[in-house]
Design a protein around this motif. Structure first.
Motif, PDB file in Angstrom:
ATOM      1  N   ASP A 385       0.816  -1.215   0.000  1.00 46.72           N
ATOM      2  CA  ASP A 385       0.000   0.000   0.000  1.00 46.72           C
ATOM      3  C   ASP A 385       0.850   1.265   0.000  1.00 46.72           C
ATOM      4  OD1 ASP A 385      -2.597  -1.033  -0.041  1.00 46.72           O
ATOM      5  OD2 ASP A 385      -2.534  -1.452   2.105  1.00 46.72           O
ATOM      6  N   ASP A 386       2.066   1.176   0.498  1.00 45.42           N
ATOM      7  CA  ASP A 386       2.884   2.371   0.703  1.00 45.42           C
ATOM      8  C   ASP A 386       4.302   2.166   0.187  1.00 45.42           C
ATOM      9  OD1 ASP A 386       4.031   4.717   1.529  1.00 45.42           O
ATOM     10  OD2 ASP A 386       3.917   4.288   3.663  1.00 45.42           O
ATOM     11  N   HIS A 387       4.528   2.535  -1.068  1.00 47.52           N
ATOM     12  CA  HIS A 387       5.855   2.432  -1.666  1.00 47.52           C
ATOM     13  C   HIS A 387       6.727   3.643  -1.342  1.00 47.52           C
ATOM     14  CE1 HIS A 387       5.383  -0.864  -4.997  1.00 47.52           C
ATOM     15  NE2 HIS A 387       5.014  -1.279  -3.799  1.00 47.52           N
ATOM     16  N   GLU A 388       6.189   4.569  -0.564  1.00 48.51           N
ATOM     17  CA  GLU A 388       6.951   5.726  -0.107  1.00 48.51           C
ATOM     18  C   GLU A 388       7.651   5.395   1.210  1.00 48.51           C
ATOM     19  OE1 GLU A 388       5.931  10.425   0.722  1.00 48.51           O
ATOM     20  OE2 GLU A 388       4.508   8.887   1.346  1.00 48.51           O
ATOM     21  N   GLY A 389       6.890   4.944   2.182  1.00 53.47           N
ATOM     22  CA  GLY A 389       7.469   4.424   3.412  1.00 53.47           C
ATOM     23  C   GLY A 389       7.721   5.405   4.524  1.00 53.47           C
ATOM     24  N   SER A 390       7.465   6.709   4.274  1.00 56.87           N
ATOM     25  CA  SER A 390       7.707   7.692   5.329  1.00 56.87           C
ATOM     26  C   SER A 390       6.804   8.907   5.159  1.00 56.87           C
ATOM     27  CB  SER A 390       9.182   8.112   5.350  1.00 56.87           C
ATOM     28  OG  SER A 390       9.381   9.163   6.273  1.00 56.87           O
ATOM     29  N   GLY A 391       7.221   9.857   4.347  1.00 58.78           N
ATOM     30  CA  GLY A 391       6.465  11.100   4.174  1.00 58.78           C
ATOM     31  C   GLY A 391       6.923  12.220   5.079  1.00 58.78           C
ATOM     32  N   ALA A 392       8.003  11.999   5.831  1.00 59.85           N
ATOM     33  CA  ALA A 392       8.481  12.992   6.790  1.00 59.85           C
ATOM     34  C   ALA A 392       9.600  13.857   6.198  1.00 59.85           C
ATOM     35  CB  ALA A 392       8.984  12.301   8.051  1.00 59.85           C
ATOM     36  N   VAL A 393       9.674  15.089   6.663  1.00 62.88           N
ATOM     37  CA  VAL A 393      10.680  16.038   6.186  1.00 62.88           C
ATOM     38  C   VAL A 393      11.207  16.885   7.339  1.00 62.88           C
ATOM     39  CG1 VAL A 393       9.713  16.227   3.860  1.00 62.88           C
ATOM     40  CG2 VAL A 393       8.903  17.759   5.655  1.00 62.88           C
ATOM     41  N   LYS A 394      12.269  17.605   7.073  1.00 59.27           N
ATOM     42  CA  LYS A 394      12.762  18.624   7.993  1.00 59.27           C
ATOM     43  C   LYS A 394      12.883  19.955   7.252  1.00 59.27           C
ATOM     44  CE  LYS A 394      15.256  15.984  11.500  1.00 59.27           C
ATOM     45  NZ  LYS A 394      16.509  15.797  12.242  1.00 59.27           N
ATOM     46  N   VAL A 395      12.864  21.037   8.011  1.00 57.86           N
ATOM     47  CA  VAL A 395      13.124  22.355   7.448  1.00 57.86           C
ATOM     48  C   VAL A 395      14.561  22.717   7.799  1.00 57.86           C
ATOM     49  CG1 VAL A 395      12.417  24.769   7.339  1.00 57.86           C
ATOM     50  CG2 VAL A 395      10.708  22.989   7.790  1.00 57.86           C
ATOM     51  N   VAL A 396      15.321  23.119   6.789  1.00 54.97           N
ATOM     52  CA  VAL A 396      16.716  23.491   6.981  1.00 54.97           C
ATOM     53  C   VAL A 396      16.906  24.938   6.547  1.00 54.97           C
ATOM     54  CG1 VAL A 396      17.589  21.145   6.747  1.00 54.97           C
ATOM     55  CG2 VAL A 396      17.358  22.575   4.715  1.00 54.97           C
ATOM     56  N   GLN A 397      17.934  25.591   7.092  1.00 57.94           N
ATOM     57  CA  GLN A 397      18.170  26.996   6.780  1.00 57.94           C
ATOM     58  C   GLN A 397      19.649  27.226   6.486  1.00 57.94           C
ATOM     59  OE1 GLN A 397      17.629  30.172   9.902  1.00 57.94           O
ATOM     60  NE2 GLN A 397      16.018  30.845   8.497  1.00 57.94           N
ATOM     61  N   TRP A 398      19.913  28.080   5.499  1.00 59.04           N
ATOM     62  CA  TRP A 398      21.278  28.425   5.127  1.00 59.04           C
ATOM     63  C   TRP A 398      21.729  29.614   5.969  1.00 59.04           C
ATOM     64  CZ3 TRP A 398      25.208  26.329   2.804  1.00 59.04           C
ATOM     65  CH2 TRP A 398      26.249  27.111   2.281  1.00 59.04           C
ATOM     66  N   ASP A 399      22.810  29.427   6.739  1.00 57.27           N
ATOM     67  CA  ASP A 399      23.269  30.498   7.633  1.00 57.27           C
ATOM     68  C   ASP A 399      24.371  31.356   7.006  1.00 57.27           C
ATOM     69  OD1 ASP A 399      25.599  28.990   7.757  1.00 57.27           O
ATOM     70  OD2 ASP A 399      25.435  28.544   9.902  1.00 57.27           O
ATOM     71  N   GLY A 400      24.611  31.138   5.737  1.00 52.52           N
ATOM     72  CA  GLY A 400      25.658  31.868   5.028  1.00 52.52           C
ATOM     73  C   GLY A 400      26.875  31.031   4.759  1.00 52.52           C
ATOM     74  N   LYS A 401      27.024  29.946   5.531  1.00 50.59           N
ATOM     75  CA  LYS A 401      28.164  29.051   5.361  1.00 50.59           C
ATOM     76  C   LYS A 401      27.756  27.585   5.242  1.00 50.59           C
ATOM     77  CE  LYS A 401      31.462  32.002   7.845  1.00 50.59           C
ATOM     78  NZ  LYS A 401      32.413  32.081   8.988  1.00 50.59           N
ATOM     79  N   VAL A 404      21.632  24.261   8.254  1.00 50.67           N
ATOM     80  CA  VAL A 404      21.345  23.896   9.643  1.00 50.67           C
ATOM     81  C   VAL A 404      19.881  23.489   9.741  1.00 50.67           C
ATOM     82  CG1 VAL A 404      21.298  24.703  12.025  1.00 50.67           C
ATOM     83  CG2 VAL A 404      23.066  25.551  10.466  1.00 50.67           C
ATOM     84  N   ALA A 405      19.609  22.381  10.414  1.00 51.26           N
ATOM     85  CA  ALA A 405      18.211  21.958  10.606  1.00 51.26           C
ATOM     86  C   ALA A 405      17.550  22.866  11.635  1.00 51.26           C
ATOM     87  CB  ALA A 405      18.160  20.507  11.072  1.00 51.26           C
ATOM     88  N   ILE A 406      16.431  23.497  11.255  1.00 48.87           N
ATOM     89  CA  ILE A 406      15.711  24.350  12.202  1.00 48.87           C
ATOM     90  C   ILE A 406      14.472  23.660  12.757  1.00 48.87           C
ATOM     91  CG2 ILE A 406      16.605  26.503  11.267  1.00 48.87           C
ATOM     92  CD1 ILE A 406      13.997  26.908   9.787  1.00 48.87           C
ATOM     93  N   SER A 407      14.115  22.504  12.186  1.00 49.81           N
ATOM     94  CA  SER A 407      13.093  21.665  12.814  1.00 49.81           C
ATOM     95  C   SER A 407      13.817  20.464  13.406  1.00 49.81           C
ATOM     96  CB  SER A 407      12.030  21.223  11.794  1.00 49.81           C
ATOM     97  OG  SER A 407      12.620  20.573  10.700  1.00 49.81           O
ATOM     98  N   LYS A 408      13.730  20.335  14.707  1.00 52.59           N
ATOM     99  CA  LYS A 408      14.474  19.279  15.402  1.00 52.59           C
ATOM    100  C   LYS A 408      13.966  17.900  15.015  1.00 52.59           C
ATOM    101  CE  LYS A 408      15.810  17.678  20.025  1.00 52.59           C
ATOM    102  NZ  LYS A 408      15.695  17.900  21.486  1.00 52.59           N
ATOM    103  N   ASN A 409      12.648  17.756  14.950  1.00 52.04           N
ATOM    104  CA  ASN A 409      12.034  16.467  14.644  1.00 52.04           C
ATOM    105  C   ASN A 409      11.529  16.436  13.206  1.00 52.04           C
ATOM    106  OD1 ASN A 409      12.352  15.538  17.378  1.00 52.04           O
ATOM    107  ND2 ASN A 409      10.599  16.801  17.939  1.00 52.04           N
ATOM    108  N   TRP A 410      11.340  15.232  12.697  1.00 55.71           N
ATOM    109  CA  TRP A 410      10.752  15.064  11.368  1.00 55.71           C
ATOM    110  C   TRP A 410       9.279  15.464  11.420  1.00 55.71           C
ATOM    111  CZ3 TRP A 410      14.004  14.250   7.484  1.00 55.71           C
ATOM    112  CH2 TRP A 410      15.255  13.714   7.782  1.00 55.71           C
TER     113      TRP A 410
END
Length: 441
Positions: A385-401, A404-410
């Protein structure tokens, strides 16, 4: 844009290789599992394609350095697509029967994936589309040989709306807001529209669609439209040079980068470094957590330490696109390992057997730790039923260098809404193609 990650040697260019094929194959072994490797090291999207291919191939080399998959070595051969659909289809057809036959393929292009979608089912060669491709292919009853692993564009779009709702102070606060979908004018850019349109109707925000013709070197007219619309947020569903140009044009037009949220293919060093200061503070979605991992250290030691790595600049090992190439290769190797657990350890697997392995993939936290990739990507467990297996993501941010993950959890979006759309769309496809939905054994 300088392609710092990889430069072909003169010897390779002069070796008489036919158009599209690169000599990245492993020496023949008594027991080998053949991987066709579709890449785009040339063309407008090469800055993204090169590090992905390098990470992918470096992991396969590491697997061989460890002794293979239960003793079965991996052989592989690259084929250059240039991100063009016709060349991608040609590469698939050319390599699918080589070296005992392909058992799995990862085209790394939504358009190429669409181009071989029906072919892989006929050929019984499973296709992975890691974080891209046709989202309704997550329904394995209709698409038994297609695996949009980890997270589809539809679930990413749903997660984007959740994140923007949180930024606004709650999902109810989205009502009356304007959200621009600035997108690569292709199947890739149009893929999330069913979800975004459904979410707009559900939460009452206005969705403004603005296409950008690839490769997207000029976007002044689009950002003038955005400035006139004065949206609350811009979803930047871009790729390649289009991403950096978008950020720089937004800056010139005075649009705050803090209000821009990029698709994960617009969230790598190749997107932000060329944009300079225009990228600082920019956020994007990701199915990888930035940072170093034991597996990457092992690649540095065993692959690069032996002088077999693809990158010339070791500081690029572990960058976002490189890490995504590793992630794709990990999924494939784990699917083969899972198939061997059922059909025989130390044996080469057929495409049908690898398909079973992909459909019964289970990379939980314990397995991630054993692989040296704890939290590099979300845990994944697939089924018919589920060939994806997750569907979770994180939000990341570019600090200039760095990223960095700004969402700790998925995080996940409205998966019930996505599933409803998935069922409807895959049912229409099944009717059109005369497919009777069923799970394969």
């Amino acid at each position: 844009m300088k392609l710092r990650q990889f430069v072909l040697s003169a010897a390779m260019i002069g070796a008489g290789i036919s158009s599209g094929l690169l000599p990245a194959s492993v020496s023949a072994q008594a027991k080998e599992q053949f991987f066709p490797v579709l890449v785009y090291r040339t063309g407008a999207y090469a800055p993204n394609g090169i590090p992905f291919a390098n990470g992918y191939v470096d992991y396969l080399k590491l697997v061989n350095a460890r002794g293979g998959i239960n003793g079965v070595k991996v052989s592989f051969e690259e084929c250059e697509t240039g991100y063009a659909t016709d060349r991608g289809v040609e590469c698939y057809e050319r390599l699918k029967s080589k070296n005992g036959g392909a058992s799995i393929v990862e085209p790394l292009s939504t358009s190429i994936a669409y181009g071989i979608l029906d072919r892989v089912a006929t050929d019984k060669i499973p296709m992975t589309t890691l974080g891209y491709g046709r989202s309704d292919a997550a329904n394995g009853k209709v698409f038994p040989y297609v695996f949009p692993l980890l997270t589809t564009y539809w679930n990413q779009a749903a997660a984007m709306v959740v994140y923007l709702g949180e930024k606004s102070g709650g999902m109810d606060k989205l009502k009356g807001k304007k959200i621009v979908h600035l997108y690569h004018d292709s199947a890739y850019g149009k893929e999330p529209l069913p979800v975004l349109e459904a979410e707009a109707a559900k939460y009452g925000f206005e969705l403004i669609k603005i296409p950008v013709a690839p490769p997207g070197n000029e976007q002044q007219s689009q950002w003038l439209q955005i400035r006139q619309a004065n949206p609350d947020y811009v979803i930047m569903w871009t790729f390649g040079v289009m991403s950096a140009v978008g950020l720089k044009t937004a800056q010139r037009n005075g649009f705050p980068r803090e209000k821009i949220l990029g698709v994960w293919w617009a969230g790598s060093e190749e997107d932000t470094e060329p944009a300079g200061e225009a990228a600082k503070g920019y956020s994007a979605m990701s199915f990888n957590t930035p940072g170093n991992f034991p597996l990457i250290d092992e690649i540095r030691n065993k692959v690069y330490g032996a002088g077999k790595g693809n990158l010339k600049e070791l500081d690029r090992v572990g960058n976002v696109m490189y890490m995504r190439g590793i992630t794709a290769a990990v999924m494939m190797v784990e699917a083969l390992r899972t198939a061997q657990n059922k059909y025989g350890k130390g044996k080469t697997m057929t495409g049908e057997q690898v398909r079973w392995g992909l459909e019964n993939l289970n990379i939980d936290a314990a397995r991630q730790k054993a692989l040296g990739v704890s939290d590099m990507f979300p845990t994944i467990k697939t089924s018919c039923d589920d060939h994806e297996g997750s569907g979770a993501v994180k939000v990341v941010q570019w600090d200039g260098k760095q990223w960095v993950a700004i969402s700790k959890n998925w995080i996940t979006g409205d998966k019930a809404l996505v599933r409803k759309l998935l069922e409807e769309s895959s049912a229409n496809y099944a009717k059109e193609k005369g497919i009777t939905p069923a799970c394969l054994k």
